[in-house]
Design a protein around this motif. Sequence first.
Motif, PDB file in Angstrom:
ATOM      1  N   LEU A  75      -2.326  10.867   2.202  1.00 47.58           N
ATOM      2  CA  LEU A  75      -1.393  10.924   3.543  1.00 47.58           C
ATOM      3  C   LEU A  75      -0.361   9.052   3.515  1.00 47.58           C
ATOM      4  O   LEU A  75      -0.861   8.430   3.775  1.00 47.58           O
ATOM      5  CB  LEU A  75      -2.462  10.290   4.931  1.00 47.58           C
ATOM      6  CG  LEU A  75      -3.509  12.066   4.742  1.00 47.58           C
ATOM      7  CD1 LEU A  75      -4.183  12.043   5.661  1.00 47.58           C
ATOM      8  CD2 LEU A  75      -3.027  13.062   5.699  1.00 47.58           C
ATOM      9  N   CYS A  76       0.223   9.671   1.924  1.00 47.08           N
ATOM     10  CA  CYS A  76       0.378   7.942   1.801  1.00 47.08           C
ATOM     11  C   CYS A  76       1.703   7.595   2.425  1.00 47.08           C
ATOM     12  O   CYS A  76       1.721   6.648   2.264  1.00 47.08           O
ATOM     13  CB  CYS A  76       0.899   8.375   0.134  1.00 47.08           C
ATOM     14  SG  CYS A  76       2.194   9.489   0.807  1.00 47.08           S
ATOM     15  N   ASP A  77       2.625   8.318   3.543  1.00 43.81           N
ATOM     16  CA  ASP A  77       3.241   8.184   4.495  1.00 43.81           C
ATOM     17  C   ASP A  77       2.492   7.364   5.662  1.00 43.81           C
ATOM     18  O   ASP A  77       3.432   7.493   6.694  1.00 43.81           O
ATOM     19  CB  ASP A  77       4.142   8.818   4.282  1.00 43.81           C
ATOM     20  CG  ASP A  77       5.008   9.302   3.277  1.00 43.81           C
ATOM     21  OD1 ASP A  77       5.431   8.672   2.209  1.00 43.81           O
ATOM     22  OD2 ASP A  77       5.778  10.667   2.967  1.00 43.81           O
ATOM     23  N   SER A  78       1.881   7.337   6.158  1.00 40.61           N
ATOM     24  CA  SER A  78       1.052   7.397   7.332  1.00 40.61           C
ATOM     25  C   SER A  78      -0.197   6.120   7.189  1.00 40.61           C
ATOM     26  O   SER A  78      -0.394   5.448   6.161  1.00 40.61           O
ATOM     27  CB  SER A  78       0.353   8.840   7.955  1.00 40.61           C
ATOM     28  OG  SER A  78      -0.316   9.318   7.023  1.00 40.61           O
ATOM     29  N   THR A  79      -1.560   6.869   7.343  1.00 38.80           N
ATOM     30  CA  THR A  79      -2.684   6.224   7.030  1.00 38.80           C
ATOM     31  C   THR A  79      -3.659   5.823   6.041  1.00 38.80           C
ATOM     32  O   THR A  79      -4.944   6.002   5.829  1.00 38.80           O
ATOM     33  CB  THR A  79      -3.901   6.359   7.988  1.00 38.80           C
ATOM     34  OG1 THR A  79      -4.162   7.529   8.417  1.00 38.80           O
ATOM     35  CG2 THR A  79      -2.956   6.136   9.835  1.00 38.80           C
ATOM     36  N   GLY A  80      -2.889   6.966   5.191  1.00 39.52           N
ATOM     37  CA  GLY A  80      -3.672   6.656   4.068  1.00 39.52           C
ATOM     38  C   GLY A  80      -4.151   6.289   3.336  1.00 39.52           C
ATOM     39  O   GLY A  80      -4.086   4.720   3.557  1.00 39.52           O
ATOM     40  N   MET A  81      -5.601   6.014   1.629  1.00 39.09           N
ATOM     41  CA  MET A  81      -5.787   5.136   1.386  1.00 39.09           C
ATOM     42  C   MET A  81      -5.646   5.988   0.034  1.00 39.09           C
ATOM     43  O   MET A  81      -6.534   7.342  -0.203  1.00 39.09           O
ATOM     44  CB  MET A  81      -7.668   5.328   1.906  1.00 39.09           C
ATOM     45  CG  MET A  81      -8.441   4.483   1.816  1.00 39.09           C
ATOM     46  SD  MET A  81     -10.156   4.559   2.932  1.00 39.09           S
ATOM     47  CE  MET A  81      -9.942   3.037   3.682  1.00 39.09           C
TER      48      MET A  81
ATOM     49  N   LYS B  27      -3.424   8.602  -3.787  1.00 43.26           N
ATOM     50  CA  LYS B  27      -3.498   7.902  -1.899  1.00 43.26           C
ATOM     51  C   LYS B  27      -3.081   9.225  -1.370  1.00 43.26           C
ATOM     52  O   LYS B  27      -1.993   9.906  -1.767  1.00 43.26           O
ATOM     53  CB  LYS B  27      -2.320   6.838  -2.037  1.00 43.26           C
ATOM     54  CG  LYS B  27      -2.327   6.152  -0.678  1.00 43.26           C
ATOM     55  CD  LYS B  27      -1.590   5.244  -0.736  1.00 43.26           C
ATOM     56  CE  LYS B  27      -1.662   5.009   1.132  1.00 43.26           C
ATOM     57  NZ  LYS B  27      -0.736   3.507   0.905  1.00 43.26           N
TER      58      LYS B  27
END
Length: 182
Positions: free
Chosen positions: A144-150, A142
């Motif tokens: 950008l796991c601390d925000s809008t990640g996918m 994943k």
Amino acid sequence: MRGFQSLQRQLLNLICRAVVKSVDASKKCQVVDLELIAGEPKSSIEHLEPYGFTSKAQAGSEALVLFPDGDRSHGVVVVVSDRRYRMKGLKDGEVALYDDQGQSVTLTRSGIVVDGKGKTILFKNAPKARFEMDVEVTGQIKDLCDSTGMTMSAMRLVYNGHRHKENGQGSNTDAPNQNMGA
């Protein structure tokens, strides 16, 4: 004869086994409170650790204490060990760093094994991590796991089902003719 007894006592007082009662790791040189093998308490004994390595032993660990000149007023702890948690079964030449929770880094004959015992392994304060090798992952990746990640699998689903208006108008395009595989 008196000189021999004095020398004998001095030799016997040079090295002693002890049990760790507590550790103060807040100082530049850790200090340890001990109970020597004969039940003699000693407090604030400096623990000399190898450069680049440190640990905070638990109460009940064992220590080897040196008393220079056989003088029990100023000893130094040179080794602390804890057989309760020591890793067993290493092969000749293997090396391990471990703790009481079973977390470890082991340099094995077949490669390096990092065991987080179900806890997060965190790499921090570096501009990037670089792997000069193939990377295999059995779990999700994943960004950008601390925000809008996918996750990558979610990105594949979006890509494989992607449609949009032809040139911004008219009917929808077909899904991509080549799916992104898992």
